[in-house]
Design an enzyme around this catalytic site. Structure first.
Site, PDB file in Angstrom:
ATOM      1  N   TYR A  28       1.085  -1.127   0.207  1.00 45.61           N
ATOM      2  CA  TYR A  28       0.189  -0.235   0.255  1.00 45.61           C
ATOM      3  C   TYR A  28       0.526   1.007  -0.183  1.00 45.61           C
ATOM      4  O   TYR A  28       0.245   2.418  -0.190  1.00 45.61           O
ATOM      5  CB  TYR A  28      -1.320   0.290   1.408  1.00 45.61           C
ATOM      6  CG  TYR A  28      -1.397  -1.107   1.473  1.00 45.61           C
ATOM      7  CD1 TYR A  28      -2.866  -1.776   0.685  1.00 45.61           C
ATOM      8  CD2 TYR A  28      -1.349  -1.837   2.737  1.00 45.61           C
ATOM      9  CE1 TYR A  28      -3.829  -2.994   1.045  1.00 45.61           C
ATOM     10  CE2 TYR A  28      -2.002  -3.152   2.876  1.00 45.61           C
ATOM     11  CZ  TYR A  28      -2.919  -3.239   2.714  1.00 45.61           C
ATOM     12  OH  TYR A  28      -4.051  -4.658   2.822  1.00 45.61           O
ATOM     13  N   CYS A  50      14.097 -11.193  -2.676  1.00 44.20           N
ATOM     14  CA  CYS A  50      14.843 -10.795  -4.175  1.00 44.20           C
ATOM     15  C   CYS A  50      13.065  -9.740  -4.414  1.00 44.20           C
ATOM     16  O   CYS A  50      13.142 -11.075  -5.089  1.00 44.20           O
ATOM     17  CB  CYS A  50      14.917 -12.139  -4.724  1.00 44.20           C
ATOM     18  SG  CYS A  50      16.283 -12.768  -3.518  1.00 44.20           S
TER      19      CYS A  50
END
Ligand SMILES: *Cc1c(COP(=O)(O)O)cnc(C)c1O
Length: 438
Positions: free
Chosen positions: A338, A367
């Site tokens: 968000y 990653c």
């Protein structure tokens, strides 16, 4: 503990400038040594303080605070809230099982929300004797009727209306407009109540609404409840007596309040926000004599929690400095999902060391470029081994965690007064591999 004297406090404080950050009177350095990192730490006192704010604000009318379990579903937190009389808002059979495990006596104070309940989930809830189903479609009402008839258990229901009220928040957590998947229009709801008025197995118990999450102003809550109240009056004229109005959750907190060294100096005043919210709801409910339900999640638990993490490395790439922590987006996904802001503070305040902050990115080891907690953020200089605390992480933190990158989820600690206890042990690799075959 009196609510009035402590409500402006935050649980995470530096008791002295040269002392490490504490949760109440417990040192976070000590907790990190004892339980390792990353570690979620919650203040039970703060959660109860927030619950008491709502209970006091609505003391003049019959009401029930139904904590939204999805914000943080730790059994210990559910038990804590149930002991103080809270009910629960659930959105799955799994959440019901959690309530039954933590506080079986609270089953009668459970409301079941969500757009897609299965027959198995409905059966579980009927047998548990929950307070009401918040029904979100015509099809679901028909399914509820058939399961209730099959089990010969009368089902109390509320229809979740979509009030078409706009609430300023992030688009992913706004739910109260016709374009959203939640609820049904007021006209459809009216027709649905009438269509089952003579049903033997369905009992029209309430009307519910939930307009979104992390909403700061009280006005949209008032507007939504006003529309619900007017539907309740129309239903009464049609001979359908509604006993509860469920105003949903969604009251927001302020994620930008810097941590005060003075615990009473916080700019964000939760008591004032609850007061404004209650005033808007009470005005909209004028003349309603039934029970008010509210479903706060975030407001009860967000600021009670912090995610404690250790710095693994500090590295420079060209002009940028990266602080790499042992917590990552799998532990707390809100910044990545968000673009949420969390205040991040060193557990050692740095007041006794070089105080000049550097501009850094604070990132996890996963990653993904999206694996960050903060970008271009001023932070006092830190070294590998130092501890950082991500504040206001008690809601939608652990609850949205995952095992992405095969990372075991953090442990959780609950601080109650002067004592801290482990409420969830750190996951092991064996936990992760257990359901699999090769
Ligand atoms: C998520 C949710 C809540 C809680 O929202 P908060 O913003 O955490 O207060 C309450 N009710 C329903 C139906 C929800 O989906």
């Amino acid at each position: 503990m009196t609510a009035a004297s402590t409500t402006s406090s935050r649980p995470f404080v530096y008791p002295r400038p040269d002392a490490p950050l504490h949760c109440g009177s417990v040192s976070l350095e000590k907790l990190a040594r004892e339980y390792g990192t990353p570690l979620y730490v919650y203040s039970a006192d703060q959660i109860l303080e927030r619950l008491a704010l709502f209970q006091a604000a609505f003391a003049d009318r019959p009401h029930l605070v139904c904590y939204a379990v999805k914000a943080n579903s730790a059994l210990a937190i559910l038990k804590l809230l149930a002991e103080r009389g809270a009910g629960f808002d659930i959105v799955s059979g799994g959440e019901l099982e959690r309530v039954l495990a933590a506080a079986p006596e609270a089953a009668a104070r459970v409301v079941f929300s969500g757009v897609g309940k299965t027959a198995a989930e409905i059966d579980l809830a009927l047998r548990a004797g929950i307070l009401a189903f918040n029904v979100e479609s015509q099809g679901e009402l028909a399914l509820l009727a058939s399961r209730a008839a099959k089990l010969r258990i009368r089902a109390r229901f509320a229809i979740r209306v979509n009030p078409d009220v706009f609430a300023e928040t992030h688009p992913y957590i706004s739910t109260g407009l016709h374009e959203h998947k939640f609820g049904v229009s007021i006209a459809t709801a009216l027709a649905m109540y009438k269509s089952v008025a003579k049903s033997k197995w369905l009992e029209a118990h309430g009307v519910s609404v939930h307009i979104g999450s992390q909403i700061a102003s009280a006005a949209p809550f008032g507007q939504a409840v006003e529309r619900v109240h007017s539907l309740v009056r129309r239903l009464a004229r049609a001979g359908i007596e509604i006993r509860t109005i469920d105003a949903g959750g969604g009251l927001g907190i302020d994620y930008h309040t810097p941590l005060p060294t003075n615990p009473d100096g916080a700019a964000f005043d939760p008591a004032r926000r609850v007061h404004a919210y209650a005033k808007a709801l009470n005005a909209a409910l004028d003349g309603f004599e039934g029970q008010l339900l509210i479903e706060p999640g975030r407001f009860l638990v967000a600021q009670a929690g912090a995610l404690l993490t250790r710095v693994l490395n500090v590295k420079r790439n060209g002009k940028k400095t990266f602080v790499i922590t042992d917590a990552a987006m799998n532990d707390l996904i809100r910044p990545a999902l968000y673009q949420a802001h969390h205040e991040i503070v060193p557990v050692r305040s740095g007041k006794t060391r070089a105080p000049k902050p550097r501009i850094v990115d604070i990132v996890g080891p996963v990653c993904e470029t999206g694996d960050f907690f903060a970008r271009s953020r001023p932070l006092a200089p830190v070294e590998p081994g130092d501890l950082l605390a991500l504040l206001d992480a008690g809601a939608y933190g652990m609850a949205q965690s995952s095992n992405y990158n095969s990372r075991p989820r953090p442990a959780e600690v609950l601080v109650e007064g002067k004592t801290a206890r482990l409420i969830r042990r750190r996951e092991t690799i064996a936990d992760l591999l257990a359901p699999e075959v090769s």
